[in-house]
Design a protein around this motif. Structure first.
Motif: not given
Length: 326
Positions: A187-209
């Motif tokens: 599911l999150a893949s849809h949102t993250l791809d949308l942001f890539d489409f709307l605002l361009g590529p993401i270059k740095d990421v940090n997270g917890f799962a």
């Protein structure tokens, strides 16, 4: 590589192909669905008869190598995307693969390399990139409706559904060896791809799962921060074991903000110092159809290029892998 008409074959004619995608290949101009495949032959035959498809197979290789099939739509879970993409590329056929593109970023890179070596295009089914609802958001951003974009945020929460609570009926979507991860990957893949489409590529990421609910092995909560190449910041929380369902994204700028959901049909809301405006959109009957139109137009040379490619799909896999430390 240009076709007068694109004759499609589908590998994995399951639920997603019944309404969301399958009929689109028959309704788009210069497009035709000529063959379908499912491992259970009777189910493939049933699909073919109900959807008036002339050929059916219970073997993917047979469909890929059918001379009447020009291009292949891979609608299986992510665990087999790389295998079928490599085979289709070897056969010299364009590929349209479901999302997420593969189990991980490394597999995505292999798929891109194979298609590039074979000289065939690779498209990924992030169909929101072509839907009028999200094109409106892109239009607002391009028209500077909220000024300079500062940050984005996502809150996506869901109750744990029955198909992830029963180990005897566990959905493939929460089995990492088949899906790549848990519902975050689906599911999150849809949102993250949308942001890539709307605002361009993401270059740095940090997270917890983590897994908090304990219903299955995959993560059921992911929180992350990230930065786009443009300098825009992003934050997100995705949790799939809470008491309510929430789906809210915000793009916040120097002069206003845009609020929208990824999966719902609530209006898009633009809020500025002048007040709020909103726009409502009915989802297409076949949500893949606008994107399939761009693919067919690219393959026939009739106009548009598809906005969802192997390169953009791989970027989303990379972000998800970085955010979950996988």
């Amino acid at each position: 590589m240009k076709f007068k008409k694109v004759r499609w074959g589908i590998i994995g004619c399951g639920n997603v192909t019944e309404v969301k995608s399958g009929p689109a290949f028959q309704k788009v101009k210069n497009s035709e669905l000529v063959a379908v495949m499912r491992r259970t032959g009777e189910l493939a035959k049933d699909y073919a008869e109900r959807h008036h498809v002339p050929k059916w197979y219970d073997n993917a290789d047979s469909l890929i190598n059918d001379p009447d099939v020009d291009a292949v739509y891979i609608a299986t879970p992510p665990g087999s995307h790389k295998e079928y993409t490599l085979k289709a590329a070897q056969a010299g056929k364009p590929v349209y693969v479901e999302k997420p593109m593969a189990l991980n970023f490394a597999e995505c890179q292999e798929m891109i390399a194979a298609c590039k070596a074979a000289g065939v295009p690779l498209f990924v089914a992030y169909y929101r990139r072509a839907m009028p609802r999200f094109l409106k958001i892109k239009e607002l951003l391009e028209n500077n409706a909220i000024g300079d974009v500062r940050f984005v945020s996502t809150a996506q929460y869901q109750k744990a559904s029955d198909d992830v609570k029963d180990p005897e009926k566990l959905s493939w979507r929460v089995q990492p060896e088949i899906s790549g991860g848990g519902l975050y990957y689906d599911l999150a893949s849809h949102t993250l791809d949308l942001f890539d489409f709307l605002l361009g590529p993401i270059k740095d990421v940090n997270g917890f799962a983590s897994n908090q609910g304990g219903f299955y092995r995959a993560e059921d909560i992911v929180t992350g921060t990230y930065m786009f190449e443009s300098g825009i910041h992003g934050t997100g929380t995705w949790c799939f074991s809470v008491f309510e369902n929430v789906d809210v994204n915000e793009i916040v700028g120097s002069k206003g903000k845009i609020t929208f959901s990824t999966f719902g049909s609530e209006p898009i809301v633009l809020t500025t110092s002048k007040g709020a405006e909103q726009w409502s959109f009915e989802p297409p009957q076949h949500v893949h159809q606008p994107l399939v139109e761009t693919i067919v137009e690219e393959l026939t040379g009739d106009g548009n290029k598809c906005p969802s490619t192997g390169e953009s799909g791989a970027r989303t896999n990379w972000v998800m892998g970085e955010m979950t430390n996988l």
